[in-house]
Write a protein that holds these residues in place. Sequence first.
Motif, PDB file in Angstrom:
ATOM      1  N   THR A 159      33.860 -35.952  50.508  1.00 51.99           N
ATOM      2  CA  THR A 159      34.026 -37.069  50.867  1.00 51.99           C
ATOM      3  C   THR A 159      33.223 -37.495  52.042  1.00 51.99           C
ATOM      4  OG1 THR A 159      36.447 -36.728  50.430  1.00 51.99           O
ATOM      5  CG2 THR A 159      35.931 -38.734  51.675  1.00 51.99           C
ATOM      6  N   ILE A 160      32.505 -38.664  51.957  1.00 48.79           N
ATOM      7  CA  ILE A 160      31.658 -39.209  52.815  1.00 48.79           C
ATOM      8  C   ILE A 160      32.142 -40.355  53.410  1.00 48.79           C
ATOM      9  CG2 ILE A 160      29.369 -40.081  53.128  1.00 48.79           C
ATOM     10  CD1 ILE A 160      28.585 -38.525  50.434  1.00 48.79           C
ATOM     11  N   TYR A 161      32.158 -40.664  54.749  1.00 50.83           N
ATOM     12  CA  TYR A 161      32.612 -41.942  55.548  1.00 50.83           C
ATOM     13  C   TYR A 161      31.277 -42.399  56.136  1.00 50.83           C
ATOM     14  CZ  TYR A 161      37.243 -39.806  55.011  1.00 50.83           C
ATOM     15  OH  TYR A 161      38.274 -39.145  54.142  1.00 50.83           O
ATOM     16  N   GLU A 162      31.168 -43.772  55.815  1.00 52.03           N
ATOM     17  CA  GLU A 162      29.809 -44.463  56.514  1.00 52.03           C
ATOM     18  C   GLU A 162      30.080 -45.677  57.188  1.00 52.03           C
ATOM     19  OE1 GLU A 162      26.216 -44.678  53.911  1.00 52.03           O
ATOM     20  OE2 GLU A 162      27.573 -44.089  52.222  1.00 52.03           O
ATOM     21  N   ASP A 215      34.300 -57.314  66.580  1.00 50.23           N
ATOM     22  CA  ASP A 215      35.550 -56.620  66.279  1.00 50.23           C
ATOM     23  C   ASP A 215      35.824 -56.448  64.725  1.00 50.23           C
ATOM     24  OD1 ASP A 215      35.959 -59.134  65.559  1.00 50.23           O
ATOM     25  OD2 ASP A 215      37.888 -59.666  66.190  1.00 50.23           O
ATOM     26  N   SER A 216      34.646 -56.172  64.058  1.00 48.76           N
ATOM     27  CA  SER A 216      34.767 -56.123  62.403  1.00 48.76           C
ATOM     28  C   SER A 216      33.954 -54.903  61.743  1.00 48.76           C
ATOM     29  CB  SER A 216      34.531 -57.167  61.956  1.00 48.76           C
ATOM     30  OG  SER A 216      34.417 -57.034  60.357  1.00 48.76           O
ATOM     31  N   THR A 217      34.366 -53.922  61.171  1.00 49.23           N
ATOM     32  CA  THR A 217      33.434 -53.047  60.771  1.00 49.23           C
ATOM     33  C   THR A 217      33.742 -52.619  59.171  1.00 49.23           C
ATOM     34  OG1 THR A 217      33.451 -51.896  63.108  1.00 49.23           O
ATOM     35  CG2 THR A 217      32.698 -50.361  61.112  1.00 49.23           C
ATOM     36  N   ILE A 218      32.948 -52.207  58.455  1.00 47.03           N
ATOM     37  CA  ILE A 218      33.097 -52.016  57.166  1.00 47.03           C
ATOM     38  C   ILE A 218      33.006 -50.272  57.084  1.00 47.03           C
ATOM     39  CG2 ILE A 218      32.024 -51.964  54.868  1.00 47.03           C
ATOM     40  CD1 ILE A 218      33.282 -54.659  55.479  1.00 47.03           C
ATOM     41  N   ILE A 219      34.081 -49.612  56.391  1.00 49.57           N
ATOM     42  CA  ILE A 219      33.944 -48.249  56.330  1.00 49.57           C
ATOM     43  C   ILE A 219      33.596 -48.127  54.835  1.00 49.57           C
ATOM     44  CG2 ILE A 219      35.346 -46.149  56.378  1.00 49.57           C
ATOM     45  CD1 ILE A 219      36.964 -47.345  58.560  1.00 49.57           C
ATOM     46  N   ARG A 220      32.564 -47.433  54.444  1.00 48.46           N
ATOM     47  CA  ARG A 220      32.174 -47.133  52.951  1.00 48.46           C
ATOM     48  C   ARG A 220      32.717 -45.625  52.709  1.00 48.46           C
ATOM     49  NH1 ARG A 220      26.655 -48.496  52.516  1.00 48.46           N
ATOM     50  NH2 ARG A 220      27.294 -50.636  52.129  1.00 48.46           N
ATOM     51  N   VAL A 221      33.367 -45.597  51.817  1.00 49.74           N
ATOM     52  CA  VAL A 221      33.996 -44.147  51.405  1.00 49.74           C
ATOM     53  C   VAL A 221      33.349 -43.891  50.162  1.00 49.74           C
ATOM     54  CG1 VAL A 221      36.208 -42.961  51.305  1.00 49.74           C
ATOM     55  CG2 VAL A 221      36.238 -44.778  52.649  1.00 49.74           C
ATOM     56  N   THR A 222      32.874 -42.606  49.958  1.00 47.81           N
ATOM     57  CA  THR A 222      32.365 -41.970  48.932  1.00 47.81           C
ATOM     58  C   THR A 222      32.939 -40.669  48.171  1.00 47.81           C
ATOM     59  OG1 THR A 222      30.268 -43.288  48.847  1.00 47.81           O
ATOM     60  CG2 THR A 222      30.422 -41.567  47.303  1.00 47.81           C
ATOM     61  N   ILE A 223      33.638 -40.341  47.378  1.00 47.74           N
ATOM     62  CA  ILE A 223      34.020 -39.172  47.096  1.00 47.74           C
ATOM     63  C   ILE A 223      33.108 -38.906  45.685  1.00 47.74           C
ATOM     64  CG2 ILE A 223      36.492 -39.311  47.721  1.00 47.74           C
ATOM     65  CD1 ILE A 223      37.094 -39.679  44.708  1.00 47.74           C
ATOM     66  N   GLU A 224      32.492 -37.644  45.911  1.00 51.21           N
ATOM     67  CA  GLU A 224      31.558 -36.924  45.056  1.00 51.21           C
ATOM     68  C   GLU A 224      32.186 -35.834  44.571  1.00 51.21           C
ATOM     69  OE1 GLU A 224      27.300 -38.327  47.047  1.00 51.21           O
ATOM     70  OE2 GLU A 224      27.979 -36.230  47.176  1.00 51.21           O
ATOM     71  N   LYS A 256      30.604 -39.827  41.246  1.00 48.79           N
ATOM     72  CA  LYS A 256      31.124 -40.355  42.462  1.00 48.79           C
ATOM     73  C   LYS A 256      31.842 -41.822  42.335  1.00 48.79           C
ATOM     74  CE  LYS A 256      26.811 -42.682  43.941  1.00 48.79           C
ATOM     75  NZ  LYS A 256      25.731 -42.905  44.772  1.00 48.79           N
ATOM     76  N   GLN A 257      32.744 -41.908  43.250  1.00 48.97           N
ATOM     77  CA  GLN A 257      33.416 -43.258  43.297  1.00 48.97           C
ATOM     78  C   GLN A 257      33.288 -43.855  44.963  1.00 48.97           C
ATOM     79  OE1 GLN A 257      37.591 -43.612  41.821  1.00 48.97           O
ATOM     80  NE2 GLN A 257      37.018 -41.677  40.560  1.00 48.97           N
ATOM     81  N   THR A 258      33.100 -44.999  45.012  1.00 53.74           N
ATOM     82  CA  THR A 258      32.807 -45.660  46.197  1.00 53.74           C
ATOM     83  C   THR A 258      33.558 -46.782  46.478  1.00 53.74           C
ATOM     84  OG1 THR A 258      30.573 -44.886  46.306  1.00 53.74           O
ATOM     85  CG2 THR A 258      31.136 -46.593  47.920  1.00 53.74           C
ATOM     86  N   ALA A 259      34.101 -46.899  47.570  1.00 55.71           N
ATOM     87  CA  ALA A 259      35.007 -48.035  48.107  1.00 55.71           C
ATOM     88  C   ALA A 259      34.717 -48.652  49.343  1.00 55.71           C
ATOM     89  CB  ALA A 259      36.415 -47.900  47.708  1.00 55.71           C
ATOM     90  N   GLU A 260      34.714 -49.854  49.717  1.00 57.33           N
ATOM     91  CA  GLU A 260      34.556 -50.263  51.147  1.00 57.33           C
ATOM     92  C   GLU A 260      35.797 -51.008  51.592  1.00 57.33           C
ATOM     93  OE1 GLU A 260      31.017 -52.800  50.933  1.00 57.33           O
ATOM     94  OE2 GLU A 260      29.760 -51.053  50.884  1.00 57.33           O
ATOM     95  N   VAL A 261      36.249 -50.855  52.821  1.00 57.71           N
ATOM     96  CA  VAL A 261      37.276 -51.563  53.485  1.00 57.71           C
ATOM     97  C   VAL A 261      36.885 -51.739  54.772  1.00 57.71           C
ATOM     98  CG1 VAL A 261      38.160 -49.176  54.257  1.00 57.71           C
ATOM     99  CG2 VAL A 261      39.811 -51.024  53.964  1.00 57.71           C
TER     100      VAL A 261
END
Length: 343
Positions: A291-294, A302-311, A194-199
């Motif tokens: 693909t997982i979106y959290e 007015d701010s949110t973190i989107i954590r994206v993981t591909i497994e 898996k790979q994970t990134a936060e934006v």
Amino acid sequence: MRREIPTTETNRSINVFGTQTADVEIKASSSKTWDVYSTLKVYSVIQSELSHLIGLDVVEGSGEETTISKITPHPDVSTLPAYKEKSTKIDHENKVKVLEVIEGGYLDLGFTCYRTKYELIETEKEDSTTIRVTIEYEGPEEMCATMDIAPVLKVLEVINDCIHTSINCKNHQTTKQPINIKFLPQINQLINMKQTAEVEIKASSSKTWDVYSTLKVYSVIQAELSHLIALDVVEGSGEETTISKITPHPDVSPLPAYKEKSTKIDHENKVKVLEVIEGGYLDIGFTAFRTIYELVETGKEDSTIIRVTIEYEGPEEVCATMDIAPVMKVLEVINHCIVNDKY
């Protein structure tokens, strides 16, 4: 407006799925051989002939499917802890039996699964049968590297000798006749990665989720990314089980067209899971891709973190080519539209 640059962290803590297979010839008919392997007789042989190596007790069942036995290797012979093994499949028509460790043993050593499959294959000779033995296991790479099918074949050697000689095994001294063993090529090991990134997106989590959890996200992709991919909703209306077809433009990506299904939309925790169910990554060697979106609250309105993981799961050489960057490029466009109310 400046678009957020995703930061990527790759998780390479991986589990390996491996198999080892060997063909063993026994000088007995398939019906005679199956009569032992598919019943309690095989346990009796092990109890009488291999008690100096392992202790075996049938703790549930009488040889049929779901029978559970407890195997305790002697400490002088093996460091493997005692374990329970269940007959999960006994197919009399095709003469296939599957045993799976359900407690202790390999599971205590770090494996997540371990099973043994026996398949009887008829030969052209009436008094000859091929037993194809396969061990399947999944666990940390360093553990799987230690696996060896040889001990399983040693047990088969004793069982087959008893079947061949047709002697009551309780009073039988094995003749140790050599058996014909053919090791088959090992199937490529499959790797789970898996790979994970936060934006960060400059929008509230409710506003962001309102797009990502509905058909609005598909509309954004259709409107803003049509030069890169074609997207069609082929089933559903944005809810869980919705299926879309994605066709990457050939000038942009060689990835074949694929269908992707929403397998989870958790409104309470703001989690969405998409899984490829046909084509695409599955056509180029992967056995799974999701693909997982959290959405993660930041404490700012007015701010949110989107954590994206591909497994993904597949052969090591295929998994080595994976990169989360293209997914993050798509998110960059979607997030820009959300911030600017273009959806």
